[in-house]
Design an enzyme around this catalytic site. Sequence first.
Site, PDB file in Angstrom:
ATOM      1  N   LEU A 150       0.860  -1.180   0.000  1.00 40.19           N
ATOM      2  CA  LEU A 150       0.000   0.000   0.000  1.00 40.19           C
ATOM      3  C   LEU A 150       0.897   1.230   0.000  1.00 40.19           C
ATOM      4  O   LEU A 150       1.797   1.344   0.846  1.00 40.19           O
ATOM      5  CB  LEU A 150      -0.912  -0.005   1.220  1.00 40.19           C
ATOM      6  N   GLY A 203      -0.182   8.821  -1.223  1.00 41.60           N
ATOM      7  CA  GLY A 203       0.284  10.002  -1.948  1.00 41.60           C
ATOM      8  C   GLY A 203       0.793   9.691  -3.336  1.00 41.60           C
ATOM      9  O   GLY A 203       1.892  10.092  -3.714  1.00 41.60           O
ATOM     10  N   SER A 230      -0.605  10.543  -6.398  1.00 42.94           N
ATOM     11  CA  SER A 230      -1.138  11.328  -7.523  1.00 42.94           C
ATOM     12  C   SER A 230      -0.033  11.868  -8.414  1.00 42.94           C
ATOM     13  O   SER A 230      -0.268  12.154  -9.600  1.00 42.94           O
ATOM     14  CB  SER A 230      -2.002  12.485  -7.009  1.00 42.94           C
ATOM     15  N   GLY A 239       4.700  12.585  -8.619  1.00 44.39           N
ATOM     16  CA  GLY A 239       6.013  12.524  -7.980  1.00 44.39           C
ATOM     17  C   GLY A 239       6.483  11.143  -7.598  1.00 44.39           C
ATOM     18  O   GLY A 239       6.247  10.148  -8.299  1.00 44.39           O
ATOM     19  N   SER A 261      12.746  13.172   4.002  1.00 48.36           N
ATOM     20  CA  SER A 261      13.404  14.228   3.234  1.00 48.36           C
ATOM     21  C   SER A 261      14.768  14.450   3.854  1.00 48.36           C
ATOM     22  O   SER A 261      14.981  14.131   5.036  1.00 48.36           O
ATOM     23  CB  SER A 261      12.582  15.524   3.326  1.00 48.36           C
ATOM     24  N   TYR A 273       7.816  22.372   8.184  1.00 51.43           N
ATOM     25  CA  TYR A 273       8.014  21.174   7.376  1.00 51.43           C
ATOM     26  C   TYR A 273       9.148  20.316   7.931  1.00 51.43           C
ATOM     27  O   TYR A 273       9.003  19.096   8.105  1.00 51.43           O
ATOM     28  CB  TYR A 273       8.306  21.577   5.934  1.00 51.43           C
TER      29      TYR A 273
END
Length: 284
Positions: free
Chosen positions: A12, A15, A17, A19, A143, A156
């Site tokens: 699974l 995100g 959609s 990239g 990141s 962030y």
Amino acid sequence: MSATPRTPRTVLITGTSSGIGLSAAVAAARAGWHTVATLRDTTRAGALREAAAEAGVTLDIRQLDVTDETSVTAAVDGVIADHGRLDAVVNNAGAGHLGTLENDAMDDVRDVMEVNFFGVLNVSKAALAHLRATGGRLVTVTSVGGVIGQPFNEAYCAAKFAVEGYMESLAPVARTLGVSVSVVEPGAVATEFVNNVGVDLNADIAAGPYSDALRRYIDRATEQFLKADVQTSAAAAEAVMEALHADRPAFRIQTSDWARTFVGTKLADVDGSAVQDLTATWIA
């Protein structure tokens, strides 16, 4: 007598959609995984469907809002009902944010944490019992900003730091029950992410005492993301595949040589001076 065919593993991914999430979903399907590609708004699945068609693979596309526990539970339960197992989760859903403490509304900071930190926990918590059953893998795309704090990315980076700390702490606990935990750390990747950081550049650059420094930061970031040799999302997704396929995946996996060098600056920087000297040049 022929051997019994092995049941394909199920992953699974959140995100998907665009990239890295989109590229990882296609790559996993190509590698033979039953791939459940989830996104908050399924009307935005056009690019995902096109990429799957071009690659000649089939994706199971489902709705999942990582900030909504009911949505998360329904999605995970649906995967088990339809596929019978869950062998891996890739937490990729996230949202960018540019701002600084004096100017940010606290609700905006909370929203960043809700998507990038609590959203990861929502999905991971719902999946862990199923991953224990299969000796599965929990992979989270963070990141380099989860290792090195960056100007105007306080909220962030705080969320990504929190994810890295949580997963680093969880990893040895999960390992006692056969679940592998890894984080994947991209650097600059050519995706729509940089265009969706929730900032009105004209308004925010013109406002307040931080405008000069913010303009310098944005100019640098824009130049970095427009470089011809910036990493593609497909290349970054290879690190996700490494986390899914390696016999003993590392806990921390960078997606490029640049990312490894950048993260290495922090990991070798005991007093913090090297990082501060580096990031100060971005806005000075």
